[in-house]
Design a protein around this motif. Structure first.
Motif, PDB file in Angstrom:
ATOM      1  N   PHE A 107       1.158  -1.030   0.135  1.00  0.00           N
ATOM      2  CA  PHE A 107      -0.285  -0.243  -0.309  1.00  0.00           C
ATOM      3  C   PHE A 107       0.537   1.179  -0.342  1.00  0.00           C
ATOM      4  O   PHE A 107       1.770   1.547   0.792  1.00  0.00           O
ATOM      5  CB  PHE A 107      -0.979   0.265   1.185  1.00  0.00           C
ATOM      6  N   TYR A 108       0.108   2.062  -0.462  1.00  0.00           N
ATOM      7  CA  TYR A 108       1.136   3.746  -1.082  1.00  0.00           C
ATOM      8  C   TYR A 108      -0.230   4.102  -0.786  1.00  0.00           C
ATOM      9  O   TYR A 108      -0.884   4.127  -1.692  1.00  0.00           O
ATOM     10  CB  TYR A 108       2.458   3.502  -2.218  1.00  0.00           C
ATOM     11  N   HIS A 109       0.645   5.651  -0.843  1.00  0.00           N
ATOM     12  CA  HIS A 109      -0.026   6.789  -0.490  1.00  0.00           C
ATOM     13  C   HIS A 109       0.014   8.473  -2.001  1.00  0.00           C
ATOM     14  O   HIS A 109       1.653   8.203  -1.637  1.00  0.00           O
ATOM     15  CB  HIS A 109      -0.463   7.451   0.634  1.00  0.00           C
ATOM     16  N   ASP A 110      -0.348   8.750  -2.820  1.00  0.00           N
ATOM     17  CA  ASP A 110       0.211   9.591  -3.390  1.00  0.00           C
ATOM     18  C   ASP A 110      -1.159  11.011  -3.690  1.00  0.00           C
ATOM     19  O   ASP A 110      -2.790  10.606  -3.256  1.00  0.00           O
ATOM     20  CB  ASP A 110      -0.137   9.111  -4.592  1.00  0.00           C
ATOM     21  N   VAL A 111      -0.679  11.781  -4.164  1.00  0.00           N
ATOM     22  CA  VAL A 111      -1.670  12.946  -4.098  1.00  0.00           C
ATOM     23  C   VAL A 111      -2.915  12.474  -5.523  1.00  0.00           C
ATOM     24  O   VAL A 111      -3.412  13.238  -5.454  1.00  0.00           O
ATOM     25  CB  VAL A 111      -1.081  14.316  -4.394  1.00  0.00           C
ATOM     26  N   HIS A 112      -2.665  11.752  -6.097  1.00  0.00           N
ATOM     27  CA  HIS A 112      -3.465  11.563  -7.020  1.00  0.00           C
ATOM     28  C   HIS A 112      -4.207  10.624  -7.340  1.00  0.00           C
ATOM     29  O   HIS A 112      -3.887   8.850  -7.080  1.00  0.00           O
ATOM     30  CB  HIS A 112      -2.450  11.632  -8.773  1.00  0.00           C
ATOM     31  N   PRO A 113      -5.671  10.710  -7.903  1.00  0.00           N
ATOM     32  CA  PRO A 113      -6.437   9.246  -7.886  1.00  0.00           C
ATOM     33  C   PRO A 113      -5.403   7.880  -8.664  1.00  0.00           C
ATOM     34  O   PRO A 113      -4.365   8.348  -9.454  1.00  0.00           O
ATOM     35  CB  PRO A 113      -7.734   9.704  -8.234  1.00  0.00           C
ATOM     36  N   PRO A 114      -5.802   6.639  -8.231  1.00  0.00           N
ATOM     37  CA  PRO A 114      -4.980   5.521  -8.864  1.00  0.00           C
ATOM     38  C   PRO A 114      -5.269   5.546 -10.011  1.00  0.00           C
ATOM     39  O   PRO A 114      -4.598   4.588 -10.598  1.00  0.00           O
ATOM     40  CB  PRO A 114      -5.676   4.501  -7.840  1.00  0.00           C
ATOM     41  N   LEU A 298     -19.182   6.790 -10.132  1.00  0.00           N
ATOM     42  CA  LEU A 298     -18.577   4.908 -10.712  1.00  0.00           C
ATOM     43  C   LEU A 298     -17.617   4.357 -10.656  1.00  0.00           C
ATOM     44  O   LEU A 298     -16.945   3.521 -10.156  1.00  0.00           O
ATOM     45  CB  LEU A 298     -19.972   4.089 -10.926  1.00  0.00           C
ATOM     46  N   ILE A 299     -17.399   5.434 -12.252  1.00  0.00           N
ATOM     47  CA  ILE A 299     -15.742   5.010 -12.108  1.00  0.00           C
ATOM     48  C   ILE A 299     -15.268   5.214 -11.213  1.00  0.00           C
ATOM     49  O   ILE A 299     -13.945   4.725 -11.326  1.00  0.00           O
ATOM     50  CB  ILE A 299     -15.731   5.587 -13.969  1.00  0.00           C
ATOM     51  N   TYR A 300     -15.122   6.798 -10.656  1.00  0.00           N
ATOM     52  CA  TYR A 300     -14.044   6.778  -8.955  1.00  0.00           C
ATOM     53  C   TYR A 300     -13.437   5.986  -8.257  1.00  0.00           C
ATOM     54  O   TYR A 300     -12.925   5.564  -8.345  1.00  0.00           O
ATOM     55  CB  TYR A 300     -14.118   8.634  -9.639  1.00  0.00           C
ATOM     56  N   MET A 301     -14.799   5.698  -8.314  1.00  0.00           N
ATOM     57  CA  MET A 301     -14.890   4.365  -7.023  1.00  0.00           C
ATOM     58  C   MET A 301     -14.635   3.174  -7.321  1.00  0.00           C
ATOM     59  O   MET A 301     -13.794   2.500  -6.634  1.00  0.00           O
ATOM     60  CB  MET A 301     -16.498   4.639  -6.405  1.00  0.00           C
ATOM     61  N   PHE A 302     -14.806   2.641  -8.433  1.00  0.00           N
ATOM     62  CA  PHE A 302     -14.868   1.605  -8.719  1.00  0.00           C
ATOM     63  C   PHE A 302     -12.546   1.581  -8.841  1.00  0.00           C
ATOM     64  O   PHE A 302     -12.046   0.406  -8.391  1.00  0.00           O
ATOM     65  CB  PHE A 302     -15.104   0.883 -10.380  1.00  0.00           C
ATOM     66  N   PHE A 555     -12.814   5.179   1.568  1.00  0.00           N
ATOM     67  CA  PHE A 555     -12.936   6.048  -0.104  1.00  0.00           C
ATOM     68  C   PHE A 555     -12.341   7.450   1.058  1.00  0.00           C
ATOM     69  O   PHE A 555     -11.944   8.008  -0.128  1.00  0.00           O
ATOM     70  CB  PHE A 555     -14.145   5.318  -0.481  1.00  0.00           C
ATOM     71  N   ILE A 556     -14.066   7.628   1.861  1.00  0.00           N
ATOM     72  CA  ILE A 556     -13.529   9.017   1.530  1.00  0.00           C
ATOM     73  C   ILE A 556     -12.123   9.720   2.742  1.00  0.00           C
ATOM     74  O   ILE A 556     -12.284  10.918   2.102  1.00  0.00           O
ATOM     75  CB  ILE A 556     -15.095   9.250   2.934  1.00  0.00           C
ATOM     76  N   LEU A 557     -11.993   8.465   3.720  1.00  0.00           N
ATOM     77  CA  LEU A 557     -10.773   9.264   4.260  1.00  0.00           C
ATOM     78  C   LEU A 557      -9.253   9.306   3.594  1.00  0.00           C
ATOM     79  O   LEU A 557      -8.683  10.079   3.057  1.00  0.00           O
ATOM     80  CB  LEU A 557     -10.648   8.053   5.528  1.00  0.00           C
ATOM     81  N   ILE A 558      -9.131   8.232   2.419  1.00  0.00           N
ATOM     82  CA  ILE A 558      -8.426   8.161   1.418  1.00  0.00           C
ATOM     83  C   ILE A 558      -8.299   9.791   0.599  1.00  0.00           C
ATOM     84  O   ILE A 558      -7.376  10.713  -0.034  1.00  0.00           O
ATOM     85  CB  ILE A 558      -7.695   6.723   0.373  1.00  0.00           C
ATOM     86  N   ASN A 559      -9.557   9.878   0.194  1.00  0.00           N
ATOM     87  CA  ASN A 559      -9.677  11.069  -0.375  1.00  0.00           C
ATOM     88  C   ASN A 559      -9.438  12.319   0.324  1.00  0.00           C
ATOM     89  O   ASN A 559      -8.711  12.953  -0.749  1.00  0.00           O
ATOM     90  CB  ASN A 559     -11.191  11.109  -1.339  1.00  0.00           C
TER      91      ASN A 559
END
Length: 752
Positions: A107-114, A298-302, A555-559
């Motif tokens: 697991f990693y964290h970045d400022v951009h969606p995946p 839905l695409i963003y969440m998926f 999902f909410i917290l990572i955003n």
């Protein structure tokens, strides 16, 4: 008023005399026929030779051969010598490494969606990469890493921008010369070429930005065929493109705004269409809500669902997530501790707010305000994250006599920092970054303080163990991991909270912690939980299994964490960043950016826009404002009577590209984050489209003896400037002094 040729754009000219003005106004609706330009072979006389005609050759060249040749050229320029520099170049150090985490499942964290990084991971997987190369900056790629294929995969997105551009410009109704010129400008744009050659997000972002705008333009061409199967398909494709571009980078929201404005205008015209039945009107709303809002979301969440599924091992990004998510990762560092938190227990406490960090303190003081010890949020493991629960100031009980007194709902407590022995404290001093909150500090000592050190603990939620056989825990007692609580200041009545903002350099860019007024117990900024728990007086229950985290919460917290990380990307006033640049420097080409080491023995790449493309498109932005002002003035004086179709065409050819340039440029002017040249790439595309409108409007109906020489000069100029500056995107090699001729401006550091 003169007729409009079918090769022209919106032709808007005032009447020549006041005597004919009224007649011209009444005739405008019939004279200004603004059908989209398409070759009309049906009107051509049949040739006596049935095998081939000039018209058919011309049509084939424009429709098939031309697009094919430009696409081949685009691939050639972006794939050419793509592996010559066999070192990790610029942000390959970030995005190549992020892709490798999907291979190793860390697991990693970045400022951009995946999405963009998952596509990079796909290229690495297809290249047979095992994930065990670190992508350290300027490090040479080992033989077993097929970095050339990874770069080619990325370059494919950049190359495909060319046919998308040609499709877009033809759909916009530009004449074929303008369409091909604009497409050639995108094909030969140096900044697009050089960023396509490496493992980066920029080409992926640009591709989905272009497809989103292209789909919107295609919907414009189907305006008369709405609710048909073809229109419905393109509406769906628009939503898919919006979902993809927003899932690569948040700047995808900028083109989403343009699609939103286009949609609002369509619905506005439908609202005042008296011939449209209300049922169909509401159907228009429903289709757009589903295709342009629900499907993109839905695409963003998926994408995040896939992201979480692939990254199931503990990694470098654990600190950006909540405790429940971390504790369910393989190899988590969170240990199973005693289940009941007592007075005297040592703990780490994590926030559920915009910055899900651990409560932290250190010896450094606030530079102003109380000038007491700083209290921050810090995600990484550190001894300065450890706190001890103690009795409130006016509580006469002592820890030695009450070793097993649990922390319960409504308990009055003090939190003592384990290293500095300072108390978690608040007072009526304003917070340092956010507005309207109180400062939280580390104050006094274990034995010397006041009631401003006291807090009241309020339990807001309890979760059961993931082991169904584990005994039911007391819901009134604080338990590590599974209990969520708030800390209300005993005197001020405010709640300990994480704001999601970051302190400046004096606070080491760590998260701001404040005491805020909160009127809802659902305010997650005020929610906390115990993460680690140590107490030698209590047993550890090995059969306890933490509850599973909820996808929606993760999902909410990572955003929120992404938003917090983005807000922390601010320029450091104490440091000079030679790569950073101001937004005003991009459309003027005031400076470029070196992408790699500038040593003699490597291929070097310089990020700089084509002077032909950038300067002409920048000039066209000012000319566009003049043209629109002129049209508005003529319309105001009733010299023009623009019909709905003409307004739509004017919008799609000029206004929407100009607005798209604004939405992709000015946010970087207003935001406080550090900016670089590559942030201008999407805005440059829309500036080039605006140039296409200005050119079409200005000379689209000009005399052929003027029109064609101008177009020829522009085609030649675009090609010449590319050839001249080709080394900056195809690789500077050897002694850079031989490229001194390219330094047109003293701020370009190609050589020095």
């Amino acid at each position: 008023m003169a007729d409009i040729s079918k090769d022209s754009t919106v032709s808007i000219h005032p009447t020549d005399s006041s005597l004919r003005e009224r007649k011209a106004v009444t005739q405008t609706s019939t004279e200004l026929d603004i059908k989209q330009h398409e070759p009309d072979d049906s009107k051509q006389n049949k040739s006596r030779y049935p095998y081939v005609t000039t018209a058919k050759i011309s049509s084939s060249m424009r429709s098939y051969i031309g697009p094919l040749l430009l696409t081949i050229l685009s691939f050639q320029l972006r794939f050419h010598d793509i592996g010559k520099n066999n070192h990790v170049v610029w942000d390959e150090a970030h995005f190549g490494k992020f892709g490798s985490y999907y291979i190793t499942h860390e697991f990693y964290h970045d400022v951009h969606p995946p999405l963009g990084k998952m596509l990079i991971a796909l290229s690495e997987y297809l290249a047979g990469f095992d994930g065990h190369f670190n992508f350290d900056s300027n490090e040479a790629y080992p033989e077993e890493v097929n970095y050339i294929f990874m770069r080619q995969f990325n370059a494919m997105f950049g190359a495909l921008c060319v046919p998308v551009t040609l499709f877009t410009t033809r759909s916009m109704g530009f004449n074929w010369l303008t369409s091909y010129l604009v497409t050639l400008m995108v094909t030969l744009e140096h900044s697009y070429i050089v960023l396509s050659k490496f493992i980066l997000l920029d080409s992926i972002l640009l591709f989905f930005t272009l497809t989103t705008f292209a789909c919107m333009v295609k919907l414009y061409t189907l305006k008369k065929r709405q609710l048909t199967k073809q229109w419905s398909l393109w509406m769906l494709l628009t939503g898919l493109s919006v979902g993809c571009v927003c899932s690569v980078k948040w700047v995808g929201l900028f083109i989403t705004i343009i699609v939103g404005l286009f949609t609002i205008m369509e619905l506005f015209t439908h609202h005042y269409d008296k011939t449209l039945p209300r049922v169909k009107y509401y159907k228009h709303w429903m289709i757009r809500i589903i295709d342009l809002i629900i499907i993109p979301f839905l695409i963003y969440m998926f994408c995040f669902k896939i992201h979480f599924t692939l990254l199931y091992k503990s990694g470098t990004g654990d600190s950006a997530t909540n405790t429940l998510f971390q504790v369910n990762l393989e190899g988590t560092t969170i240990e199973n501790g005693p289940r009941d938190v007592m007075y005297g227990s040592e703990v780490t406490i994590r926030s559920h707010g915009l910055s899900p960090n651990l409560l932290h303190s250190h010896v450094q003081l606030y530079p102003d305000g109380s000038r007491q010890r700083q209290i921050t949020g810090y995600g990484h493991s550190d001894s300065n994250n450890v706190w001890e629960f103690q009795f409130a100031r006016e509580d006469t009980r002592s820890l030695t006599d009450n070793l097993k007194t649990p922390i319960t709902d409504g308990a009055e407590i003090r939190l003592v920092h384990n290293n500095t022995r300072a108390n978690l404290h608040s007072h009526e001093i304003l917070s340092h970054v956010s507005k309207g909150n109180f400062e939280v500090s580390g104050y006094s000592t274990e034995f010397n303080g006041d009631v401003y050190d006291d807090w009241i603990l309020e339990i807001v939620d309890q979760m059961d163990s993931g082991n169904p056989d584990f005994h039911k825990e007391d819901q009134n007692i604080v338990h590590p991991v599974s209990t969520f609580f708030r800390l209300r200041h005993k005197v001020l009545g405010c709640y300990l909270a994480s704001t999601g903002l970051a302190y400046p350099s004096w606070g080491f860019q760590q998260a701001e912690i404040v005491c805020k007024k909160s009127w809802s117990h659902r305010d997650k900024a005020t929610w906390w939980n115990v993460e680690d728990h140590w107490n030698d007086q209590l047993p550890i229950e090995e059969d306890y299994v933490p509850p599973k985290s909820k996808f929606w919460t993760d999902f909410i917290l990572i955003n929120f964490a992404m938003a917090s990380s983005n807000s922390a990307l601010v320029p450091d006033a104490d440091k000079f960043d030679p790569l950073a640049s101001k937004p005003w420097e991009w459309p003027t080409l005031h400076r470029g950016l070196r992408l790699c080491s500038w040593s003699r023995d490597v291929y070097k790449y310089y990020l700089l826009g084509s002077p032909f493309n950038t300067w002409l498109s920048t000039l066209s932005l000012f000319l566009f404002v003049f043209i629109i002002s002129k049209i508005a003035y003529q319309w105001r004086r009733q010299h023009l009577n623009l019909q709905e179709d003409q307004l739509w065409r004017l919008g799609i050819q000029g206004i929407f590209p100009f607005l798209a340039w604004i939405t992709h440029f000015f946010p970087f002017v207003m935001m406080g984050r550090v900016t670089y040249v590559h942030h201008y790439l999407p805005a440059l595309y829309f500036a080039i489209l605006t140039f296409g409108f200005v050119l079409d409007y200005s000379i689209g109906r000009a005399n052929p003896f003027i029109k064609y020489p101008i177009y020829l000069a522009l085609f030649v100029g675009c090609t010449y400037i590319y050839v001249l500056f080709a080394p900056i995107c195809q690789g500077l090699h050897g002694d850079v002094a031989k490229y001194l001729r390219l330094e047109w401006l003293p701020t370009w550091n190609i050589v020095i």
